[in-house]
Design an enzyme around this catalytic site. Sequence first.
Site, PDB file in Angstrom:
ATOM      1  N   ASN A  76      35.959  40.407  39.714  1.00 27.17           N
ATOM      2  CA  ASN A  76      36.757  40.923  38.618  1.00 27.17           C
ATOM      3  C   ASN A  76      38.140  40.245  38.631  1.00 27.17           C
ATOM      4  O   ASN A  76      38.508  39.607  39.610  1.00 27.17           O
ATOM      5  CB  ASN A  76      36.897  42.446  38.759  1.00 27.17           C
ATOM      6  N   ASN A  84      41.088  41.104  39.159  1.00 25.70           N
ATOM      7  CA  ASN A  84      42.112  41.432  40.156  1.00 25.70           C
ATOM      8  C   ASN A  84      41.658  41.149  41.581  1.00 25.70           C
ATOM      9  O   ASN A  84      42.409  41.360  42.520  1.00 25.70           O
ATOM     10  CB  ASN A  84      42.497  42.913  40.021  1.00 25.70           C
ATOM     11  N   LYS A  85      40.448  40.660  41.784  1.00 21.13           N
ATOM     12  CA  LYS A  85      39.938  40.475  43.148  1.00 21.13           C
ATOM     13  C   LYS A  85      40.468  39.165  43.755  1.00 21.13           C
ATOM     14  O   LYS A  85      41.160  38.407  43.094  1.00 21.13           O
ATOM     15  CB  LYS A  85      38.407  40.513  43.127  1.00 21.13           C
ATOM     16  N   ILE A  86      40.093  38.884  44.993  1.00 23.24           N
ATOM     17  CA  ILE A  86      40.722  37.758  45.709  1.00 23.24           C
ATOM     18  C   ILE A  86      40.402  36.421  45.045  1.00 23.24           C
ATOM     19  O   ILE A  86      41.237  35.527  45.018  1.00 23.24           O
ATOM     20  CB  ILE A  86      40.375  37.779  47.214  1.00 23.24           C
TER      21      ILE A  86
END
Length: 381
Positions: free
Chosen positions: A195, A197-199
């Site tokens: 997604n 906002n993930k790393i």
Amino acid sequence: MTTTTARTNSKIWLSSPHMGGAERDFVNEAFDTNWVAPLGPNVNGFENDIETYLGNDVHAAALVSGTSAIHLGLVLLGVKHGDEVLCQSMTFSASANPITYQGAVPIFIDSEKLTGNMDPEQLERAIKDRMANGIKPKAIIAVHLYGMPYQVDEIHGIANKYDIPILEDSAESLGSKFHDVNCGTFGDISILSFNGNKIITTSGGGALVAKNKVLKDKAVYLSTQARDDAPHYQHSEIGYNYRMSNIVAGIGRGQMLVLNDRVGARRANYNFYKKHLCEFSELEFIAEPSGYFSNRWLTTILTPSFELRERIRFALQKENIESRPLWKPMHLQPIFKDSKNYVNGISEDLFNRGLCLPSGSNLREEDLVRIIGHIKESFNA
Ligand SMILES: *Cc1c(COP(=O)(O)O)cnc(C)c1O
């Protein structure tokens, strides 16, 4: 003068996308070759990249989201209507929602203090209690929160003892390790999220990680409407439209090239915060126990009180800096208020006193200095 003002107040996000540069090439290649579909060379390439990165002979199926991966994972583990599934309470709702998609019953398990993840004691208490009621839980959903691995040995030890499969939610923990073994390879089924906002991100996406190719192939089959091998459309099972697009997978291939840099940058954020806030001894940081390696997806702090947590949060908000309380435990969510739970108060305490600080791999040192300055002010206020 106006530009300086604009810059000092510019928005700082909790965790924003950070492109490496090669993503566009993979996406352009998809357009140039007309692979504009939920299959193609980028999908296969991205799956290969994930498998190579994770090691351990795992097999990855690229899907539209981490949530869809959890749903398919539960289907593959045979979770059906009325089954009970034990799920970490302290997590994002996407860990638990797919249990209900299956018509199964979520039961929430509290956290321990060391990692903030599923408490082995509460897990075993729950299993014994459910079995005493004549119901053996069908699966366990354990989560590596904010990049910190859960207590792998203890949790898997209990799961093995009672022969209950684990769905490992590694949505926040690509790049984290437990005794040098990558998170995302421990579960009977594991999942990743890409997604925004993930790393690393594909804008939106996820993967199901399986221990063998048969399971992976089953996941791909279910994710593409469960078509039988026939010239016409024939179906013997209910399928889903969960396969990742070849355009999106192109972004993923570019992001895999910079994943290790992203882990390094997020860990550096954590170290910077820790070093520059060390004068406030009452602030707690979640340290890595020996053998644990966190990707530090988000740096989290524990303040001594709810009031101070809120003071810091509002002070940052006023300066256009995004921060957020830790996940609100599922057993405290209105939608799950009637679900059974096995709790010890720890996740509720973490929720009340914890704050996620801006943690993007694209933060500049001046951003971190600005954030830390405002945190210090709220302490001294
Ligand atoms: C992000 C996340 C998910 C869901 O992944 P999506 O790709 O957003 O569907 C699941 N579990 C946890 C712990 C997450 O942080």
